[in-house]
Design a protein around this motif. Structure first.
Motif, short mmCIF file in Angstrom:
data_model
loop_
_atom_site.label_atom_id
_atom_site.label_comp_id
_atom_site.label_asym_id
_atom_site.label_seq_id
_atom_site.Cartn_x
_atom_site.Cartn_y
_atom_site.Cartn_z
N MET A 169 0.83 -1.20 0.00
CA MET A 169 0.00 0.00 0.00
C MET A 169 0.87 1.26 0.00
O MET A 169 0.58 2.22 -0.72
N ALA A 170 1.94 1.24 0.79
CA ALA A 170 2.85 2.39 0.80
C ALA A 170 3.43 2.63 -0.59
O ALA A 170 3.61 3.78 -1.01
N GLN A 171 3.70 1.56 -1.32
CA GLN A 171 4.26 1.70 -2.67
C GLN A 171 3.29 2.40 -3.60
O GLN A 171 3.69 3.23 -4.43
N LEU A 172 1.99 2.07 -3.49
CA LEU A 172 0.99 2.76 -4.32
C LEU A 172 0.99 4.26 -4.02
O LEU A 172 0.93 5.09 -4.93
N VAL A 173 1.05 4.59 -2.73
CA VAL A 173 0.99 6.01 -2.33
C VAL A 173 2.23 6.75 -2.81
O VAL A 173 2.13 7.86 -3.36
N THR A 174 3.40 6.18 -2.59
CA THR A 174 4.62 6.87 -3.01
C THR A 174 4.70 6.99 -4.52
O THR A 174 5.24 7.97 -5.05
N LEU A 207 2.66 8.18 2.76
CA LEU A 207 2.61 9.63 2.86
C LEU A 207 3.87 10.18 3.54
O LEU A 207 4.47 11.15 3.08
N ALA A 208 4.25 9.54 4.66
CA ALA A 208 5.42 10.01 5.39
C ALA A 208 6.69 9.90 4.54
O ALA A 208 7.54 10.81 4.54
N ALA A 209 6.80 8.80 3.79
CA ALA A 209 7.98 8.60 2.95
C ALA A 209 8.06 9.67 1.86
O ALA A 209 9.15 10.04 1.42
N ALA A 210 6.90 10.16 1.44
CA ALA A 210 6.86 11.19 0.39
C ALA A 210 6.90 12.60 0.97
O ALA A 210 6.84 13.58 0.22
N GLN A 341 6.80 -2.47 -16.60
CA GLN A 341 6.91 -3.86 -16.17
C GLN A 341 6.44 -4.01 -14.72
O GLN A 341 6.79 -3.24 -13.86
N SER A 342 5.64 -5.06 -14.47
CA SER A 342 5.22 -5.35 -13.11
C SER A 342 6.40 -5.88 -12.33
O SER A 342 7.32 -6.47 -12.87
N LYS A 343 6.36 -5.67 -11.00
CA LYS A 343 7.45 -6.14 -10.16
C LYS A 343 6.94 -6.45 -8.78
O LYS A 343 5.91 -5.93 -8.34
N PRO A 344 7.65 -7.34 -8.04
CA PRO A 344 7.24 -7.61 -6.66
C PRO A 344 7.27 -6.34 -5.84
O PRO A 344 8.16 -5.51 -6.00
N SER A 345 6.29 -6.20 -4.95
CA SER A 345 6.22 -5.00 -4.14
C SER A 345 7.19 -5.04 -2.99
O SER A 345 7.58 -4.03 -2.45
#
Length: 351
Positions: A169-174, A207-210, A341-345
């Motif tokens: 989920m964090a990956q989607l947000v960032t 959010l925090a990471a961004a 390209q898709s990749k493991p999250s």
């Protein structure tokens, strides 16, 4: 109808040897085992599973209690459970607890009364009654998809198999933040579910990471169903400063959010970007194609069967939680314009 004695005569072995081959109760030489299996095949012998269960106290059956069976994600899990159970010689009894705490406890009792060897259960948001029943009756069980916290003594009571939730989920947000979005909203699932809590944690981590502040107004609960997601999306769009990007917490809520966006005359991604947790078979048929986190549903189901069988073989071993990695599927609804390209999250953990 051929009997076990007929198989023994045909294979040139004792009835006891046939029994050992069928029940795996004692090692049998490979060539002898093959002779028994050939005799079973040639004679068309069908074991009497009821009689076998009376001798072994095992029915070679697994109870599966999963709500929202019509959800494509749970359908994939079901396929994984069924295939793995069949491969191990187990039958499957399926029940839908409807995410209702009282009903799921009754479902567990009904499956238990049918003498299943163990259960695989996706617990509700309030699973106290279910867990108390499983503990009281010492039912071997694996919790699926959704986890429960360890009790006060810190010792987990149940094996658990699920996907990673927070990091994907964090990956989607960032990813959305990297595209320039500063007001990223989340349509979250049903409160009380571990999946909901973990994905909210991931949302806040992203959010925090961004470097973006958390705004509670940008988080709305869609209660893990389409109509609720539609209402949540409408509420988010009604804010004085509405979001420019939206993340949905599961595939059913994605459909509800899309209906709401269309009702408001908004197009994706021109007016608002969209990413979703849970990929599904027709996600790449939408226009634009949906950027999503794909959960390994079949692998989760198959792993749950293996963990349950390990529990049956070693009832006293410590409980463990197995988490499987998700995959980031990059399409165009996020606003990138072209697929990547898709990749493991993330790497995931499977202790």
């Amino acid at each position: 109808m051929p009997t076990m004695a007929d198989v023994a005569r045909h294979a040139g072995v004792s009835v006891a040897t046939v029994s050992h081959v069928l029940n795996n109760t004692r090692p049998v030489l490979p060539h002898t085992r093959q002779a028994v299996l050939d005799a079973i095949d040639e004679l068309g012998y069908t074991p009497n599973t009821l009689a076998r269960s009376l001798v072994t106290s095992r029915t070679r059956s697994i109870g599966l209690a999963v709500s929202a069976i019509r959800n494509p994600y749970f359908t994939e899990i079901l396929q994984g459970v069924e295939a793995a159970a069949l491969e191990e010689g187990y039958s499957l009894l399926l029940a839908d607890p409807h995410d209702d705490p009282a009903h799921e406890r009754k479902v567990a009792q009904l499956l238990h009364e049918r003498r299943v060897d163990g259960m695989i259960v996706a617990p509700s948001a309030d699973p106290g009654g279910l867990l108390a029943y499983l503990i009281r009756h010492r039912v071997p069980a694996v919790l699926l998809d959704r986890t429960v916290d360890a009790p006060a003594d810190g010792v987990p009571r149940f094996d658990q198999v699920c996907a990673e939730n927070a990091e994907p989920m964090a990956q989607l947000v960032t990813h959305l933040a990297d595209l320039g979005h500063r007001r990223i909203a989340l349509v979250a699932g049903l409160p009380g579910l571990s999946t909901t809590a973990e994905r909210i944690t991931g949302y806040r981590q992203g959010l925090a990471a961004a470097g973006l502040p958390y705004d509670e107004a940008l988080l709305a609960h869609g209660d893990s169903e389409s109509a609720g997601a539609g209402r949540a999306t409408t509420a988010l769009l009604s804010l004085a400063t509405p979001p420019t990007a939206l993340v949905t917490g599961n595939n059913v809520m994605t459909l509800g959010a899309l209906h709401a966006l269309r009702a408001h005359g908004l197009t994706v991604p021109d007016d608002i970007a969209l990413c979703c947790f849970d990929d599904f078979a027709w996600a790449d048929l939408f226009s634009p194609r949906l950027t999503a986190v794909a959960q390994p549903g079949r692998d989760i189901g198959a792993r749950a069967v293996r963990v349950l069988l390990e529990r049956l073989a070693a009832p006293d071993r410590p409980a463990r939680t197995v988490r499987l990695p998700c995959t980031f599927v990059h399409r165009t609804s996020c606003g990138c314009g072209t697929d990547r390209q898709s990749k493991p999250s993330e790497k995931g953990t499977a202790p």
